[in-house]
Design a protein around this motif. Structure first.
Motif, short mmCIF file in Angstrom:
data_model
loop_
_atom_site.label_atom_id
_atom_site.label_comp_id
_atom_site.label_asym_id
_atom_site.label_seq_id
_atom_site.Cartn_x
_atom_site.Cartn_y
_atom_site.Cartn_z
N GLU A 124 -8.69 -5.65 21.67
CA GLU A 124 -8.54 -4.60 20.72
C GLU A 124 -9.61 -3.38 21.35
O GLU A 124 -8.92 -2.29 21.32
CB GLU A 124 -9.20 -5.10 19.50
N LEU A 125 -10.28 -3.62 21.85
CA LEU A 125 -11.31 -2.61 22.49
C LEU A 125 -10.61 -1.83 23.76
O LEU A 125 -10.52 -0.61 23.82
CB LEU A 125 -12.65 -2.96 22.85
N VAL A 177 -9.42 1.95 24.24
CA VAL A 177 -9.70 2.69 25.28
C VAL A 177 -8.53 3.48 25.75
O VAL A 177 -8.53 4.93 25.96
CB VAL A 177 -10.46 1.89 26.62
N ASP A 178 -7.60 2.62 25.92
CA ASP A 178 -6.15 3.01 26.39
C ASP A 178 -5.56 4.22 25.65
O ASP A 178 -4.96 4.94 26.18
CB ASP A 178 -5.10 2.02 26.69
N SER A 179 -5.69 4.22 24.39
CA SER A 179 -5.53 5.22 23.63
C SER A 179 -6.06 6.42 23.52
O SER A 179 -5.78 7.48 22.66
CB SER A 179 -5.12 4.71 22.05
#
Lengths: 460, 284
Positions: B49-50, B54-56
């Protein structure tokens, strides 16, 4: 007549033993032919290659007679203390009391290996909910239940907090089964924040002073438990003496490690060295005897170095070994594949390091406890392993994963990557089962590939 | 306002709010792609989820805790990515020495969060906790649920299956649902608001406490008050801390206990569905 160094089978040892006796071999009270241990149930010995020296004979006899010696200590009126998880710190405290014998019940994790799972400890643990999703330390549950191995201790002392979930869950269960436990808290070691007062720890790590003070207070609690058990108050002088004894032992062990891991040809096999390193945890329940055994090993290695002889061929691939293998046979296997161990981190680097003698003793022990590679970040442990691998000239690293252990899943990945990035040497991460026979060919293939890789890199 | 994501019930949301940040307790969906043999599926899902956040491009803070080894190690993996993160050391024991240490750790967290928000702690920003009491109609078979944190998808699946068997959840004691009772506490009015909050959070029941008697005492009282006929214990694969306690739960609480494994997939495993159905049948 002294035999050239060699690794021999148990059968060969049993033929060799009467010859040695006839030549005047002197042994301690726990001595005798190694074959008797196999007859009593430690059948894994029959699958191992053992060093042929009298020093190694004494080492194995000391190790394999531990439960018997613990029962004898109980009969002699000594208090038996089971220390768990901290791997090396509480036994130093316990050793300060004249009538206390401390040992690690968690050491039962090797019993199913030694007895080739004929003793039923895993099955017994499963009945209490501890199946194969737990690491082999679950054997301890069975040993407590059936009482057929070590004597049930007069006191149990276990660190908690930043420990593995396996031991945490199992020790909680032991309490629920009626075994009283004194827990002490070990915080997860962290780097000091900017501007925060810090303390230097063994192994080159640092911790905030508040953590040292916290652990010191916890160890004061442990000391009180031991005082209540023995009816004797421990004074600073006794503590200092206990620390000096521990350091004396650690110095011999470190000298042995340095000689063996750097000499070529390798003067002592990795199996004996694993056993020797384990002595540091709690002196195998007898400080005096463990010291004698270690000194004899050191003498033997010294003689072999002078004679330029060893148990393995010269120029074998130098491998750094991470984590203790659940099956002792794995150490032989590496050597059969053309490798040798040139350095180790068996989860207790802090127990090889000397304890400070120039500061308040409990603070010194707190600093040592905090240097446990298991309680800090995986990155710190990885960095330490890299340093040690460089120190001992490792050409490759084996990360021996312990099946079911809560720390191993992530650790292996982080350590492996750190070694590849920093040292650019090959790494093999592999799970070693309690009896690796069924996976022997796969494990052998992986170790052979590692050794081949190392040799190719030498020639390129 | 930056969001602070966390999973552990021992991270006080009031502290995060006091530091001028938005507390968001996360219960990640269990569809972890991070496949590391032996890693707890929940810890893996939380990492995933984290990573997705980060990717978003989301700018956020993650607070981990040391409540279990798996999460501690997950922090080591996440920390490699150099995102803003903090590992809160939550002691296993409930002694005064451990409590003082917990307070010290919360002060470090406060300092860390304020250094990011640029604010000074203001406890009037406290999240006002109101009693969220829902009057439940007691089902024929009253089930208490405990164990590791559950995401809403799994929780709803269990609820649906229970409902089909004329049963219902009367008490949710999973880790994700635990929250301290702060009604009537005015942190801002305390001499030391942080310590006052810490005292309440520190007393939360937890299976990983050593010893963990307080969890069983609390669970027994709560089950009694809710009139639970049975308990479902849900644990994530490779969660040793819950795994070791199933038989004890049955013994201490004198009601039938069903142990269910969730394995990192988004939905209840088929075997778990069958086990719930059989359990309800056996309850009569």
């Amino acid at each position: 007549m002294k035999m050239p160094p060699e690794q021999i089978t148990l059968e060969q040892w049993d033929k060799r033993y009467p010859l040695l006796k006839a030549q005047g071999l002197q042994e301690r009270f726990y001595g005798g032919p190694l074959g008797r241990h196999a007859e009593y149930g430690d059948t894994r010995l029959r699958s191992l290659k053992l060093d042929n020296s009298p020093a190694a004979l004494a080492l194995w006899n000391l190790l394999l007679s531990e439960n018997e010696r613990l029962h004898r200590a109980r009969a002699e009126g000594r208090k038996i203390v089971g220390t768990m998880k901290d791997l090396g710190t509480v036994p130093v405290l316990a050793d300060c009391f004249k009538n206390v014998t401390a040992f690690y019940p968690d050491g039962a994790w090797w019993t199913p290996c030694l007895m080739e799972q004929n003793e039923g400890l895993f099955e017994s643990a499963s009945q209490y909910g501890f199946d194969e999703s737990f690491c082999p330390v679950r054997a301890m549950v069975g040993a407590f239940i059936n009482g057929e191995h070590f004597p049930i201790p007069d006191a149990l002392i276990c660190s908690t907090g930043a420990i593995c979930d396996d031991v945490s869950a199992i020790t909680q269960k032991l309490v629920q089964l009626g075994f009283a436990m004194h827990w002490w808290e070990m915080p997860r070691r962290r780097m000091p924040d900017e501007g925060e007062e810090s303390a230097l720890l063994p192994c080159g790590w640092k911790a905030p002073r508040v953590q040292v003070e916290f652990v010191q207070a916890e160890l004061a609690g442990v000391k009180s438990v031991l005082e209540a058990l023995t009816g004797r108050q421990l004074v600073t002088k006794d503590l200092r003496r206990g620390i000096q004894r521990a350091n004396g032992f650690r110095r011999i062990l470190n000298e042995l490690r340095l000689l063996v891991y750097t000499a070529d040809p390798c003067p002592m096999g990795s199996l004996e060295m694993l056993a020797a390193e384990m002595l540091a945890l709690h002196y195998c329940s007898d400080y005096t005897e463990a010291t004698l055994v270690l000194e004899a090993l050191l003498d033997e290695v010294g003689e072999r170095l002078l004679a330029a002889t060893g148990v393995l061929a010269a120029d074998t691939a130098r491998v750094f070994w991470v984590n203790p293998p659940a099956d002792l046979r794995a150490m032989n296997l590496l050597e059969e594949c053309g490798g040798r161990v040139c350095g180790t981190e068996y989860l207790f680097a802090h127990t090889l390091a000397e304890i400070r003698e120039d500061i308040e003793p409990l603070e010194a022990l707190a600093r040592t406890a905090l240097a446990d590679p298991m309680v800090g970040s995986t990155h710190e442990r990885a960095e330490y392993i890299c340093r040690q691998a460089v120190r001992f000239g490792a050409e490759g690293v084996v990360i021996s994963r312990i099946g079911g252990a809560s720390h191993c899943a992530v650790e292996g990945r982080v350590i492996g990557q750190a070694v590849r990035d920093a040292l650019e040497i090959p790494v093999v991460e592999t799970e070693i089962q309690t009896l690796c026979d069924s996976a022997d060919s796969q494990l052998r293939t992986r170790l052979e590939a590692l050794v081949e890789n190392i040799k190719q890199r030498r020639s390129s | 306002m930056k969001t602070v994501y966390y999973t552990c019930p021992f991270v006080p949301k009031e502290l995060i709010a006091a530091c001028g940040l938005l507390p968001m307790r996360s219960v990640p969906a269990l569809q972890a792609d991070i496949r590391i043999e032996g890693m707890c599926s929940y810890a893996a899902a939380w990492l995933e989820e984290l990573e997705q956040r980060v990717d978003s491009g989301e700018d956020f803070i993650a607070v981990f805790s040391t409540a279990c080894d798996q999460m501690r190690r997950a922090f080591d993996l996440y920390h490699q990515s150099e995102q803003s993160s903090f590992l809160l050391n939550v002691p296993s024991m409930t002694t005064e020495n451990s409590f003082r240490y917990y307070v010290q750790e919360l002060r470090r967290l406060e300092q860390f969060l304020c250094s990011i928000s640029g604010e000074t702690p203001d406890w009037r920003r406290n999240c006002r906790q109101t009693a969220n009491k829902v009057e439940l109609t007691r089902p024929n078979k009253a089930i208490a649920i405990t164990g590791g944190p559950l995401n809403s998808m799994i929780y709803k699946s269990i609820e649906r299956l229970l409902s089909e068997g004329a049963a219902g959840v009367v008490f949710d004691a999973t880790e994700g649902a635990l929250t301290p009772e702060l009604v009537g506490i005015d942190a801002a009015g305390e001499n030391d608001p942080l310590e006052a909050i810490a005292r309440i959070y520190f007393e939360l029941p937890a299976i990983w406490r050593r010893p963990n008697n307080s969890y069983y005492q609390w669970m027994a009282q709560a089950c009694n008050a809710a009139g639970a006929d049975a308990i479902i214990l849900v644990r994530h694969v490779f969660c040793d801390l819950w795994h070791g306690q199933g038989p004890e739960l049955s013994k201490r609480l004198s009601v039938p206990v069903l142990e269910l494994n969730v394995d990192g997939q988004g939905e209840l495993p088929v075997a778990a569905v069958s086990r719930i159905e059989a359990f309800l049948e056996a309850l009569g």
